[in-house]
Design a protein around this motif. Structure first.
Motif, PDB file in Angstrom:
ATOM      1  N   UNK A   1       0.583   6.984 -10.005  1.00 44.21           N
ATOM      2  CA  UNK A   1       1.172   5.712  -9.585  1.00 44.21           C
ATOM      3  C   UNK A   1       0.665   4.574 -10.467  1.00 44.21           C
ATOM      4  N   UNK A   2      -0.634   4.549 -10.755  1.00 41.17           N
ATOM      5  CA  UNK A   2      -1.193   3.485 -11.596  1.00 41.17           C
ATOM      6  C   UNK A   2      -0.627   3.545 -13.018  1.00 41.17           C
ATOM      7  N   UNK A   3      -0.462   4.744 -13.548  1.00 40.91           N
ATOM      8  CA  UNK A   3       0.093   4.866 -14.895  1.00 40.91           C
ATOM      9  C   UNK A   3       1.517   4.326 -14.947  1.00 40.91           C
ATOM     10  N   UNK A   4       2.324   4.695 -13.944  1.00 36.24           N
ATOM     11  CA  UNK A   4       3.696   4.207 -13.892  1.00 36.24           C
ATOM     12  C   UNK A   4       3.724   2.690 -13.690  1.00 36.24           C
ATOM     13  N   UNK A   5       2.829   2.195 -12.848  1.00 35.60           N
ATOM     14  CA  UNK A   5       2.773   0.753 -12.605  1.00 35.60           C
ATOM     15  C   UNK A   5       2.410  -0.002 -13.881  1.00 35.60           C
ATOM     16  N   UNK A   6       1.453   0.511 -14.619  1.00 37.13           N
ATOM     17  CA  UNK A   6       1.088  -0.127 -15.883  1.00 37.13           C
ATOM     18  C   UNK A   6       2.270  -0.110 -16.842  1.00 37.13           C
TER      19      UNK A   6
ATOM     20  N   UNK B   1       5.906  14.815 -10.501  1.00 38.19           N
ATOM     21  CA  UNK B   1       6.649  13.617 -10.892  1.00 38.19           C
ATOM     22  C   UNK B   1       6.782  12.686  -9.702  1.00 38.19           C
ATOM     23  N   UNK B   2       6.629  11.382  -9.944  1.00 36.27           N
ATOM     24  CA  UNK B   2       6.844  10.417  -8.879  1.00 36.27           C
ATOM     25  C   UNK B   2       8.313  10.421  -8.472  1.00 36.27           C
ATOM     26  N   UNK B   3       8.559  10.252  -7.176  1.00 34.34           N
ATOM     27  CA  UNK B   3       9.925  10.200  -6.685  1.00 34.34           C
ATOM     28  C   UNK B   3      10.619   8.930  -7.193  1.00 34.34           C
TER      29      UNK B   3
ATOM     30  N   UNK C   1       7.745   0.336  -7.229  1.00 39.37           N
ATOM     31  CA  UNK C   1       6.861  -0.181  -8.267  1.00 39.37           C
ATOM     32  C   UNK C   1       7.574  -1.256  -9.087  1.00 39.37           C
ATOM     33  N   UNK C   2       8.840  -1.052  -9.359  1.00 46.67           N
ATOM     34  CA  UNK C   2       9.612  -2.052 -10.114  1.00 46.67           C
ATOM     35  C   UNK C   2       9.702  -3.371  -9.345  1.00 46.67           C
ATOM     36  N   UNK C   3       9.859  -3.299  -8.023  1.00 47.23           N
ATOM     37  CA  UNK C   3       9.915  -4.511  -7.200  1.00 47.23           C
ATOM     38  C   UNK C   3       8.567  -5.214  -7.215  1.00 47.23           C
ATOM     39  N   UNK C   4       7.495  -4.432  -7.126  1.00 49.66           N
ATOM     40  CA  UNK C   4       6.144  -5.006  -7.194  1.00 49.66           C
ATOM     41  C   UNK C   4       5.953  -5.742  -8.511  1.00 49.66           C
ATOM     42  N   UNK C   5       6.382  -5.124  -9.606  1.00 49.95           N
ATOM     43  CA  UNK C   5       6.254  -5.757 -10.924  1.00 49.95           C
ATOM     44  C   UNK C   5       7.089  -7.024 -11.019  1.00 49.95           C
TER      45      UNK C   5
ATOM     46  N   UNK D   1       0.832  -1.194   0.000  1.00 55.63           N
ATOM     47  CA  UNK D   1       0.000   0.000   0.000  1.00 55.63           C
ATOM     48  C   UNK D   1       0.872   1.250   0.000  1.00 55.63           C
ATOM     49  N   UNK D   2       0.541   2.216  -0.811  1.00 56.97           N
ATOM     50  CA  UNK D   2       1.131   3.537  -0.690  1.00 56.97           C
ATOM     51  C   UNK D   2       0.774   4.090   0.711  1.00 56.97           C
TER      52      UNK D   2
END
Length: 325
Positions: free
Chosen positions: A201-206, A169-171, A178-182, A141-142
């Motif tokens: 966050x969702x856009x970056x995650x996608x 911009x996301x930090x 997010x990369x670890x989650x992916x 969770x964020x």
């Protein structure tokens, strides 16, 4: 979900629920009560609760917290699984230990990126994903409670908070998490960050290939979204979470209909949060189902939101439940 613990609960007052479904002229009798409980039992069987708070009791969190007895209640109801959440401690170790003592229900944990957990903590998320036997850690969770918006609106507005973005911009460390989650197939949830930031966050995650995302109780608290923002989150691949305890209030049922039940799920199945608390009460759950059906929802749609969609959001194989209604 501490911000809603003081809200009125669902299923406590039979008269209130009867009013919701337009049956005040016909008081409930024993046979109807038994039928309602059976309806509640049917709906809870196979359900998955992705927001099962087990934060330790503190002066600021006096209601809505689960104990081990409530885990046993969930198992007795035939629920498929729970994701244990604590705003200030990782819960994958707790899920690991409870699995040994309470078999017969799928138990998972997660990591909230709050200050006591190190804030945006890539090392903590990596540890959860790789170092705990059985891989019980599933959701990241964020920040929730420690966001800039929440701290600035608190009694200590100059206190520390967990930043997620700067100047639109996301930090970098958020992108690293997010990369670890992916990489490990975890679930990304928005926590309490503002809607605009959640969509970033969702856009970056996608973009990074995250497969499972949740807009955390999207109608409430600091992360509240408009219906249009919920629809955008759903298009990005996120499931939209609604809280069982207040779904019948404030236009939430209409929001679910506009977004589409196929993109939504329900969590936190507290049928009574004032003493004595009640998790997964059969009568309260049955009364909830009655009220939802009176608003046009079918049993198939309720099954989607209690069972199939939360399983999919968690990355589990969804068990399809057919219904005659």
């Amino acid at each position: 979900m501490s911000g809603t613990w003081k809200r009125r609960t669902l299923g406590i007052s039979v008269a209130a629920i009867v009013a919701a479904v337009g049956l005040l002229a016909n008081p409930v009798v024993g046979a109807a009560q038994s039928s309602r409980e059976a309806d509640g039992a049917r709906l809870l069987k196979g359900a998955v609760d992705l927001h099962f708070h087990m934060d330790p009791w503190t002066p600021g969190a006096l209601n809505g917290q689960a104990g081990i007895a409530d885990v046993r209640v969930a198992r007795a109801r035939g629920m498929r699984g729970l994701v244990i959440k604590d705003h200030n401690e990782p819960t994958a170790p707790l899920a690991y230990h409870l699995r040994q003592d309470i078999p017969g229900i799928e138990l998972y944990g997660g990591f909230v990126l709050n200050l006591p957990n190190g804030g945006i903590n890539p090392a903590g998320v990596e540890f959860m994903a790789t170092k705990i036997k059985g891989e019980p850690g599933r959701i990241v969770w964020m920040p929730a409670g420690d966001t800039a918006k929440e701290v600035r609106g608190s009694k200590n507005p100059d206190g520390p908070f967990v930043a997620v973005s700067r100047d639109g911009e996301l930090l970098p460390e958020v992108k690293q998490v997010i990369a670890i989650i992916a990489k490990h197939g975890l679930v990304l949830a928005s926590g309490h960050i503002p809607a605009e930031e959640a969509l970033m966050v969702f856009r970056e995650a996608k973009r990074q290939g995250v497969q499972h995302m949740i807009a955390t109780h999207a109608f409430d608290l600091a992360g509240k979204m408009t219906v249009e923002q919920m629809q955008e989150a759903a298009k990005l691949g996120a499931f939209i979470e609604f809280d069982f305890r207040n779904t019948l209030e404030g236009g939430r049922m209409d929001a679910i209909r506009q977004v589409g039940p196929q993109y939504c799920f329900l969590s936190e199945f507290w049928t009574k949060v004032s003493a004595p608390k009640e998790y997964g009460g059969l009568d309260g759950t049955g009364a909830f189902a009655e009220a939802m059906r009176a608003h046009g929802f079918t049993d198939k749609e309720l099954d989607l939101m209690f069972k199939e969609n939360p399983a999919k959001a968690l990355g589990l194989t969804a068990t399809t439940v057919s219904s005659g209604r």
